[in-house]
Design a protein around this motif. Structure first.
Motif, PDB file in Angstrom:
ATOM      1  N   ALA A 100       0.840  -1.206   0.000  1.00  0.00           N
ATOM      2  CA  ALA A 100       0.000   0.000   0.000  1.00  0.00           C
ATOM      3  C   ALA A 100       0.872   1.252   0.000  1.00  0.00           C
ATOM      4  CB  ALA A 100      -0.942  -0.008   1.202  1.00  0.00           C
ATOM      5  N   ALA A 101       1.987   1.208   0.729  1.00  0.00           N
ATOM      6  CA  ALA A 101       2.896   2.358   0.757  1.00  0.00           C
ATOM      7  C   ALA A 101       3.652   2.501  -0.565  1.00  0.00           C
ATOM      8  CB  ALA A 101       3.881   2.215   1.915  1.00  0.00           C
ATOM      9  N   ARG A 102       4.021   1.388  -1.171  1.00  0.00           N
ATOM     10  CA  ARG A 102       4.804   1.428  -2.413  1.00  0.00           C
ATOM     11  C   ARG A 102       3.955   1.793  -3.630  1.00  0.00           C
ATOM     12  NH1 ARG A 102       8.253  -3.538  -5.145  1.00  0.00           N
ATOM     13  NH2 ARG A 102       9.076  -2.301  -6.875  1.00  0.00           N
ATOM     14  N   PHE A 103       2.678   1.423  -3.615  1.00  0.00           N
ATOM     15  CA  PHE A 103       1.794   1.645  -4.761  1.00  0.00           C
ATOM     16  C   PHE A 103       0.543   2.432  -4.355  1.00  0.00           C
ATOM     17  CE2 PHE A 103       4.181  -2.264  -5.598  1.00  0.00           C
ATOM     18  CZ  PHE A 103       4.755  -1.956  -6.819  1.00  0.00           C
ATOM     19  N   PRO A 104       0.719   3.669  -3.851  1.00  0.00           N
ATOM     20  CA  PRO A 104      -0.438   4.423  -3.351  1.00  0.00           C
ATOM     21  C   PRO A 104      -1.414   4.834  -4.443  1.00  0.00           C
ATOM     22  CG  PRO A 104       1.496   5.824  -3.430  1.00  0.00           C
ATOM     23  CD  PRO A 104       1.960   4.413  -3.744  1.00  0.00           C
ATOM     24  N   GLU A 105      -0.965   4.874  -5.696  1.00  0.00           N
ATOM     25  CA  GLU A 105      -1.815   5.327  -6.800  1.00  0.00           C
ATOM     26  C   GLU A 105      -2.550   4.174  -7.482  1.00  0.00           C
ATOM     27  OE1 GLU A 105       1.803   3.694  -8.599  1.00  0.00           O
ATOM     28  OE2 GLU A 105       1.428   4.848  -6.790  1.00  0.00           O
ATOM     29  N   CYS A 106      -2.390   2.947  -6.982  1.00  0.00           N
ATOM     30  CA  CYS A 106      -2.950   1.782  -7.678  1.00  0.00           C
ATOM     31  C   CYS A 106      -4.172   1.210  -6.971  1.00  0.00           C
ATOM     32  CB  CYS A 106      -1.883   0.693  -7.799  1.00  0.00           C
ATOM     33  SG  CYS A 106      -0.540   1.202  -8.872  1.00  0.00           S
ATOM     34  N   ASP A 107      -4.998   0.531  -7.775  1.00  0.00           N
ATOM     35  CA  ASP A 107      -6.164  -0.182  -7.249  1.00  0.00           C
ATOM     36  C   ASP A 107      -5.886  -1.670  -7.102  1.00  0.00           C
ATOM     37  OD1 ASP A 107      -7.876   2.176  -7.425  1.00  0.00           O
ATOM     38  OD2 ASP A 107      -7.790   1.868  -9.597  1.00  0.00           O
ATOM     39  N   VAL A 108      -5.033  -2.218  -7.991  1.00  0.00           N
ATOM     40  CA  VAL A 108      -4.728  -3.649  -8.006  1.00  0.00           C
ATOM     41  C   VAL A 108      -3.232  -3.835  -8.219  1.00  0.00           C
ATOM     42  CG1 VAL A 108      -5.163  -5.869  -9.163  1.00  0.00           C
ATOM     43  CG2 VAL A 108      -6.999  -4.170  -9.014  1.00  0.00           C
ATOM     44  N   LEU A 109      -2.642  -4.741  -7.436  1.00  0.00           N
ATOM     45  CA  LEU A 109      -1.257  -5.136  -7.615  1.00  0.00           C
ATOM     46  C   LEU A 109      -1.220  -6.630  -7.911  1.00  0.00           C
ATOM     47  CD1 LEU A 109       1.824  -4.686  -7.457  1.00  0.00           C
ATOM     48  CD2 LEU A 109       1.655  -5.226  -5.008  1.00  0.00           C
ATOM     49  N   VAL A 110      -0.647  -6.993  -9.059  1.00  0.00           N
ATOM     50  CA  VAL A 110      -0.458  -8.396  -9.410  1.00  0.00           C
ATOM     51  C   VAL A 110       1.012  -8.711  -9.193  1.00  0.00           C
ATOM     52  CG1 VAL A 110      -0.650 -10.154 -11.220  1.00  0.00           C
ATOM     53  CG2 VAL A 110      -2.301  -8.260 -11.130  1.00  0.00           C
ATOM     54  N   PHE A 111       1.294  -9.794  -8.454  1.00  0.00           N
ATOM     55  CA  PHE A 111       2.671 -10.157  -8.151  1.00  0.00           C
ATOM     56  C   PHE A 111       2.838 -11.671  -8.213  1.00  0.00           C
ATOM     57  CE2 PHE A 111       0.480 -10.317  -4.133  1.00  0.00           C
ATOM     58  CZ  PHE A 111       1.088 -11.327  -3.407  1.00  0.00           C
ATOM     59  N   GLY A 112       4.081 -12.110  -8.128  1.00  0.00           N
ATOM     60  CA  GLY A 112       4.390 -13.538  -8.197  1.00  0.00           C
ATOM     61  C   GLY A 112       5.426 -13.902  -7.165  1.00  0.00           C
ATOM     62  N   HIS A 113       6.391 -14.714  -7.571  1.00  0.00           N
ATOM     63  CA  HIS A 113       7.576 -15.125  -6.838  1.00  0.00           C
ATOM     64  C   HIS A 113       7.351 -16.316  -5.904  1.00  0.00           C
ATOM     65  CE1 HIS A 113      11.630 -14.887  -5.383  1.00  0.00           C
ATOM     66  NE2 HIS A 113      11.238 -14.684  -4.140  1.00  0.00           N
ATOM     67  N   SER A 114       6.341 -16.315  -5.077  1.00  0.00           N
ATOM     68  CA  SER A 114       6.182 -17.357  -4.059  1.00  0.00           C
ATOM     69  C   SER A 114       5.576 -18.653  -4.605  1.00  0.00           C
ATOM     70  CB  SER A 114       5.302 -16.850  -2.922  1.00  0.00           C
ATOM     71  OG  SER A 114       3.975 -16.664  -3.398  1.00  0.00           O
ATOM     72  N   HIS A 115       4.894 -18.576  -5.734  1.00  0.00           N
ATOM     73  CA  HIS A 115       4.123 -19.693  -6.303  1.00  0.00           C
ATOM     74  C   HIS A 115       2.922 -20.026  -5.416  1.00  0.00           C
ATOM     75  CE1 HIS A 115       7.620 -21.393  -8.924  1.00  0.00           C
ATOM     76  NE2 HIS A 115       7.849 -20.134  -8.603  1.00  0.00           N
ATOM     77  N   ILE A 116       2.606 -19.162  -4.489  1.00  0.00           N
ATOM     78  CA  ILE A 116       1.492 -19.369  -3.559  1.00  0.00           C
ATOM     79  C   ILE A 116       0.393 -18.371  -3.902  1.00  0.00           C
ATOM     80  CG2 ILE A 116       0.751 -19.302  -1.151  1.00  0.00           C
ATOM     81  CD1 ILE A 116       3.692 -19.956  -0.405  1.00  0.00           C
ATOM     82  N   PRO A 117      -0.802 -18.848  -4.272  1.00  0.00           N
ATOM     83  CA  PRO A 117      -1.901 -17.924  -4.576  1.00  0.00           C
ATOM     84  C   PRO A 117      -2.192 -17.000  -3.391  1.00  0.00           C
ATOM     85  CG  PRO A 117      -2.444 -20.130  -5.300  1.00  0.00           C
ATOM     86  CD  PRO A 117      -1.183 -20.248  -4.473  1.00  0.00           C
ATOM     87  N   TRP A 118      -2.551 -15.757  -3.720  1.00  0.00           N
ATOM     88  CA  TRP A 118      -2.794 -14.746  -2.689  1.00  0.00           C
ATOM     89  C   TRP A 118      -3.876 -13.811  -3.199  1.00  0.00           C
ATOM     90  CZ3 TRP A 118       0.164 -13.960   1.878  1.00  0.00           C
ATOM     91  CH2 TRP A 118      -0.082 -12.776   2.562  1.00  0.00           C
ATOM     92  N   ASP A 119      -4.805 -13.468  -2.331  1.00  0.00           N
ATOM     93  CA  ASP A 119      -5.857 -12.501  -2.650  1.00  0.00           C
ATOM     94  C   ASP A 119      -6.204 -11.784  -1.353  1.00  0.00           C
ATOM     95  OD1 ASP A 119      -8.093 -11.039  -3.380  1.00  0.00           O
ATOM     96  OD2 ASP A 119      -9.116 -12.721  -4.333  1.00  0.00           O
ATOM     97  N   SER A 120      -5.792 -10.534  -1.255  1.00  0.00           N
ATOM     98  CA  SER A 120      -6.082  -9.759  -0.059  1.00  0.00           C
ATOM     99  C   SER A 120      -6.263  -8.297  -0.456  1.00  0.00           C
ATOM    100  CB  SER A 120      -4.962  -9.896   0.981  1.00  0.00           C
ATOM    101  OG  SER A 120      -3.771  -9.306   0.508  1.00  0.00           O
ATOM    102  N   THR A 121      -6.683  -7.497   0.521  1.00  0.00           N
ATOM    103  CA  THR A 121      -6.870  -6.074   0.292  1.00  0.00           C
ATOM    104  C   THR A 121      -6.120  -5.297   1.366  1.00  0.00           C
ATOM    105  OG1 THR A 121      -9.042  -6.479  -0.664  1.00  0.00           O
ATOM    106  CG2 THR A 121      -8.581  -4.224   0.026  1.00  0.00           C
ATOM    107  N   ALA A 122      -5.403  -4.272   0.941  1.00  0.00           N
ATOM    108  CA  ALA A 122      -4.643  -3.419   1.856  1.00  0.00           C
ATOM    109  C   ALA A 122      -5.324  -2.061   1.964  1.00  0.00           C
ATOM    110  CB  ALA A 122      -3.219  -3.244   1.332  1.00  0.00           C
ATOM    111  N   ASP A 123      -5.447  -1.570   3.172  1.00  0.00           N
ATOM    112  CA  ASP A 123      -6.008  -0.235   3.430  1.00  0.00           C
ATOM    113  C   ASP A 123      -7.371  -0.028   2.764  1.00  0.00           C
ATOM    114  OD1 ASP A 123      -3.749   0.335   4.885  1.00  0.00           O
ATOM    115  OD2 ASP A 123      -2.835   1.619   3.358  1.00  0.00           O
ATOM    116  N   ASP A 124      -8.150  -1.060   2.651  1.00  0.00           N
ATOM    117  CA  ASP A 124      -9.494  -0.992   2.042  1.00  0.00           C
ATOM    118  C   ASP A 124      -9.474  -0.408   0.634  1.00  0.00           C
ATOM    119  OD1 ASP A 124     -10.800  -2.082   4.261  1.00  0.00           O
ATOM    120  OD2 ASP A 124     -10.891  -0.121   5.241  1.00  0.00           O
ATOM    121  N   ARG A 125      -8.325  -0.524  -0.077  1.00  0.00           N
ATOM    122  CA  ARG A 125      -8.287   0.036  -1.418  1.00  0.00           C
ATOM    123  C   ARG A 125      -7.431  -0.750  -2.401  1.00  0.00           C
ATOM    124  NH1 ARG A 125      -3.685   1.924  -2.891  1.00  0.00           N
ATOM    125  NH2 ARG A 125      -2.148   2.427  -1.308  1.00  0.00           N
ATOM    126  N   LEU A 126      -6.296  -1.284  -1.975  1.00  0.00           N
ATOM    127  CA  LEU A 126      -5.375  -1.965  -2.887  1.00  0.00           C
ATOM    128  C   LEU A 126      -5.591  -3.472  -2.826  1.00  0.00           C
ATOM    129  CD1 LEU A 126      -2.921  -1.864  -4.840  1.00  0.00           C
ATOM    130  CD2 LEU A 126      -1.466  -2.104  -2.805  1.00  0.00           C
TER     131      LEU A 126
END
Length: 167
Positions: A100-126
């Motif tokens: 949330a701190a690194r991407f304050p202007e975004c609504d969605v962040l897509v990431f990888g690396h862990s090979h572990i599915p993840w779906d969460s929300t940060a600060d009720d916005r990201l």
């Protein structure tokens, strides 16, 4: 607008080819998002040829050829929704706060690396989404990818898809 979210394909190290179910999704998607660790340029070439639009970044296992063709972080606005794509976000603990701190202007962040599915929300916005890996399940029960829909400026219908186990 239909999205296909993938990461960590690791070809040809973890598999010889992308699963046919995933390739079928490429043709149905308006936008394909790949969050890094392609490993070979052939996968990038394949998705560039098949996808209507491809948004991708390089990962920690991607060499100089891929790094020359892809950014470390990608930004795109799709149907009014602001996306960022990056391979690594660091440890799971504290991820929402950091992103949330690194991407304050975004609504969605897509990431990888862990090979572990993840779906969460940060600060009720990201919204943070990791589709897992379609070729290397690591400690997960299945290889995975995600699809999503953008409807009237909102991210909707995010779905994690399990791929059949290789025989």
């Amino acid at each position: 607008m239909r999205l296909l979210l993938i990461a960590d394909t690791h070809l040809p190290q973890r598999a010889k080819a992308l699963p046919s179910q995933l390739l079928d999704e490429v043709s149905r998607a308006d936008v394909v998002v790949h969050a890094g660790d392609w490993v070979d340029t052939a996968t990038l070439d394949l998705l560039q040829a098949r996808a209507r639009r491809l948004i991708g970044v390089y990962g920690n296992n991607d060499g100089p050829e891929l790094r020359a063709r892809l950014p470390e972080v990608a930004h795109a606005e799709l149907a009014g929704v602001r996306f960022a794509v990056v391979h690594e976000t660091g440890p799971a603990q504290g991820r929402e706060r950091r992103c949330a701190a690194r991407f304050p202007e975004c609504d969605v962040l897509v990431f990888g690396h862990s090979h572990i599915p993840w779906d969460s929300t940060a600060d009720d916005r990201l919204r943070l989404l990791n589709p897992g890996s379609p070729t290397d399940r690591r400690r997960q029960p299945y290889c995975t990818y995600m699809t999503a829909e953008l409807v009237q400026g909102l991210l909707a219908g995010v779905e994690l898809h399990r791929l059949p186990r290789a025989r």
